[in-house]
Design a protein around this motif. Structure first.
Motif, PDB file in Angstrom:
ATOM      1  N   MET A 372       0.838  -1.207   0.000  1.00 21.07           N
ATOM      2  CA  MET A 372       0.000   0.000   0.000  1.00 21.07           C
ATOM      3  C   MET A 372       0.876   1.261   0.000  1.00 21.07           C
ATOM      4  N   GLY A 373       1.439   1.633   1.159  1.00 19.18           N
ATOM      5  CA  GLY A 373       2.245   2.840   1.267  1.00 19.18           C
ATOM      6  C   GLY A 373       3.728   2.537   1.258  1.00 19.18           C
ATOM      7  N   ILE A 374       4.544   3.562   0.937  1.00 18.82           N
ATOM      8  CA  ILE A 374       5.989   3.347   0.826  1.00 18.82           C
ATOM      9  C   ILE A 374       6.733   4.628   1.170  1.00 18.82           C
ATOM     10  N   ASP A 375       7.941   4.471   1.692  1.00 18.37           N
ATOM     11  CA  ASP A 375       8.848   5.599   1.886  1.00 18.37           C
ATOM     12  C   ASP A 375      10.279   5.067   1.883  1.00 18.37           C
ATOM     13  N   ALA A 376      11.211   5.964   1.593  1.00 22.56           N
ATOM     14  CA  ALA A 376      12.626   5.614   1.526  1.00 22.56           C
ATOM     15  C   ALA A 376      13.422   6.620   2.330  1.00 22.56           C
ATOM     16  N   ALA A 377      14.411   6.134   3.096  1.00 19.27           N
ATOM     17  CA  ALA A 377      15.205   7.045   3.926  1.00 19.27           C
ATOM     18  C   ALA A 377      16.460   6.344   4.419  1.00 19.27           C
ATOM     19  N   ARG A 378      17.443   7.142   4.815  1.00 17.93           N
ATOM     20  CA  ARG A 378      18.655   6.628   5.464  1.00 17.93           C
ATOM     21  C   ARG A 378      18.415   6.693   6.976  1.00 17.93           C
TER      22      ARG A 378
END
Length: 621
Positions: A372-378
């Motif tokens: 469904m939802g997504i995010d990208a990060a360090r």
């Protein structure tokens, strides 16, 4: 590249029936649908609605084997009513159970009037064309201007009427970006039945330039996630638009059975063929009329199912991110019930799909999930990149983490060992994003949850409305700890039919506030009331050679021997947009050691910023 790479990819667990534009594919679809219907779709519908493992209960406040005793007391307060928000999402439902009614809608935190604070745009659905009586009410998106005095109570004013955004559409998601370089943020809304591009004219007015720009898509389409990104590094924002499935009410009526003998159920996504995304190259002159070129067919984004040859993607979310650190924007696409897709930029206007090779396509058992939802990060502050995805009920959150491999892009799902997986399994996760809610310098995770049908109780003891989940980043080997109401307040965990979610510092006090959308219900504005005494720095980037919003830029802040990295990227979560400025929590540090900015065109800037606990605008040299 139109075919899925031949890398012995695991076969998705659900064979994909569907339709295509040519007669052969249509015949294939009809044959497969007949087989499915003969095979007993009614039982499958029960499984689709009830595939979570039990009743949803609030998360335990602590785990004796985790550092839960270190979770800070940093509460959120529901200020929806007092802030002046009176929006109510409408999905147009009349009891016919059309699949799109379960999926909306998104929310955007963006500064439409250029006064430095985050305004709100709520995407809305509307009545279906043949609705009658009270169900025929036309509803529209809602635009709210932020009139909050910095540090004071959060206040919004409804400025929808006459804005140009007040047209009834079956809206889904939203993407915001200054596509024409005039310094005003424009709005793109995805929908069932054609998308809409609104050019910001200033003064709270928007012009619908969909037809002129050519980005409306097919009248039969169902668009979901969208993102403004510079794919060719020419300094302007191009447009990616994800499609969910090939859908119509006629097809929905044909393939969706009665639910447990009590009426129609909402259809399952694998009853419908996937759909190709669209990619538009921005050819608009600065300050000129909108001009886009559809480069979808040659972009490499049109991946086909390896068995049926039909479109593979069933996209609900996208994370634009430079995966291989080559200075070019890549895309990670979250798909529902089929493999996720990863597109790396070839630097010539085309992309290569490498999801299987990169380890992001499936779960650890080679199965596709309901992403469904997504995010990208360090999130580790060590250079490793994390891709977090919220999945369906009885499917854990995913947390794909880049691995130290020479000359290869490889990720491994570390959700279980990082603490973000098992605790999430029984929930149906939609909105998901990284943010530093306690300003300690480590990125935490919030998910907005909710099931798809209020009739869940007919199948089992399970809840339609579900509490959000907050995971505090403790650092160390097991990063994330579930946070309970005793540490974050009960307002955050009020059960909702959660969908889109986003964050912004509405009151400009340094910490991020939260907005969560509900399907067929009111949104929730959650003010961040943490009082930990942590310091912070907010940076608002303005591109000159790069796109004006600086979307895609990376900012690094060095503090106490650590390097914190944040990407300027509003597109995250589910169908939604968060604020453009990047916030760096500094914890107890009273000064920073330095800042480095890598602009979207690759230039490096080392600015000097005096002082902390404030927002600073930095222009591209």
């Amino acid at each position: 590249m139109n075919e899925v790479p031949s890398g012995k990819a695991p076969v998705p667990r659900h064979h994909e029936p569907g339709r295509d534009e040519n007669a052969v594919a249509q015949a294939l679809k009809r044959s497969l649908l007949v087989l499915l219907l003969l095979g007993g779709l009614a039982g499958g519908a029960v499984w689709w609605l009830a595939r979570d493992s039990g009743p949803v209960r609030p998360m335990a406040a602590s785990d004796p084997k985790s550092p839960a005793n270190r979770v800070p007391v940093a509460g959120f307060t529901d200020v929806t009513a007092e802030s002046g928000i009176h929006f109510q999402h409408s999905n147009g439902a009349t009891g016919d159970k059309w699949l799109p009614e379960t999926m909306g809608g998104g929310v955007a935190c963006f500064d439409f009037d250029g006064d430095g604070d985050a305004d709100l745009l709520f995407v809305n659905g509307t009545a279906w064309p043949d609705a009658k009586g009270t169900n025929a009410v036309a509803t529209t998106a809602a635009l709210y201007r932020n009139d909050t005095v910095p540090g004071g109570p959060i206040r919004f004013v409804d400025v929808t009427a006459g804005s140009g955004l007040d047209i009834p559409i079956q809206g889904m998601g939203v993407a915001c970006g200054d596509f024409d370089g005039d310094g005003r943020v424009d709005v793109f809304i995805t929908a069932v039945g054609g998308d809409h591009l609104f050019r910001n004219l200033g003064g709270g007015k928007f012009e619908d330039v969909t037809v002129e720009s050519g980005v409306g898509g097919p009248a039969t389409g169902w668009s979901t996630a969208a993102a403004w990104i510079d794919i060719d590094n020419d300094g302007d924002l191009d447009l990616y638009v994800g499609e969910y499935v090939q859908w119509s009410r006629e097809l929905d009526r044909q393939v969706t059975p009665n639910f447990a003998g009590t009426g129609r159920a909402y259809g399952r996504p694998w009853n419908f063929a996937g759909a190709f995304p669209r990619l538009y190259r921005n050819d608009t002159e600065k300050g000129g009329r909108p001009r886009f070129t559809d480069v979808s067919a040659t972009s490499g984004l049109r991946v086909k199912h390896p068995v049926s040859g039909l479109p593979l993607a069933k996209t609900l979310a996208v994370a634009p991110i430079d995966l291989n650190d080559d200075g070019w924007m890549d895309l990670v696409v979250a798909n529902d019930t089929v493999q996720n897709l990863v597109f790396t930029n070839r630097h010539d206007g085309t992309f290569a799909e490498i999801g299987v090779q990169a380890g992001l396509a499936f779960d650890a058992y080679g199965q596709a999930r309901g992403a469904m939802g997504i995010d990208a990060a360090r999130f580790r502050n060590d250079g490793a990149l994390g891709i977090a995805i919220g999945n369906f009920a009885n499917e854990m959150n995913a947390l794909y983490v880049s691995q130290p491999m020479h000359d290869q892009l490889v990720f491994a799902d570390e959700a279980s060992q990082e603490g973000i997986g098992p605790a999430s399994q029984q929930f149906l996760k939609f909105g998901l994003f990284f943010f530093d809610y306690d300003l300690d310098g480590r990125l935490d995770v919030l998910t907005a949850n909710g099931h798809i049908d209020e009739s869940m109780y007919r199948v089992q003891d399970s809840n339609y409305r579900q509490p959000a989940q907050l995971f505090w980043n403790a650092g160390g080997a097991k990063s994330f700890v579930p946070v309970g109401a005793d540490r974050a307040g009960s307002d955050l965990f009020k059960p909702l039919a959660g969908r889109g979610s986003a964050y912004a510092d509405f009151d400009r006090d340094g910490d991020p506030d939260v907005v969560i959308m509900q399907v067929s219900g009111p949104p929730v504005i959650l003010r961040n009331d943490q009082k930990l005494g942590h310091h912070w720095l907010r940076l608002r980037l303005v591109g000159t050679h790069s796109n004006p919003d600086a979307i895609g830029a990376w900012v690094q802040v060095r503090v106490n021997g650590k390097t914190l990295s944040r990407q300027v990227m509003p597109t995250k979560s589910y169908l939604s947009q968060s604020e453009l400025p990047v916030t760096f929590g500094l914890g107890k540090a009273t000064a920073i050691d330095g800042i480095q900015i890598r602009w979207p065109d690759g230039k490096i800037q080392i600015p000097t910023v005096g002082g902390i606990d404030r927002e600073v605008e930095i222009r591209e040299p």
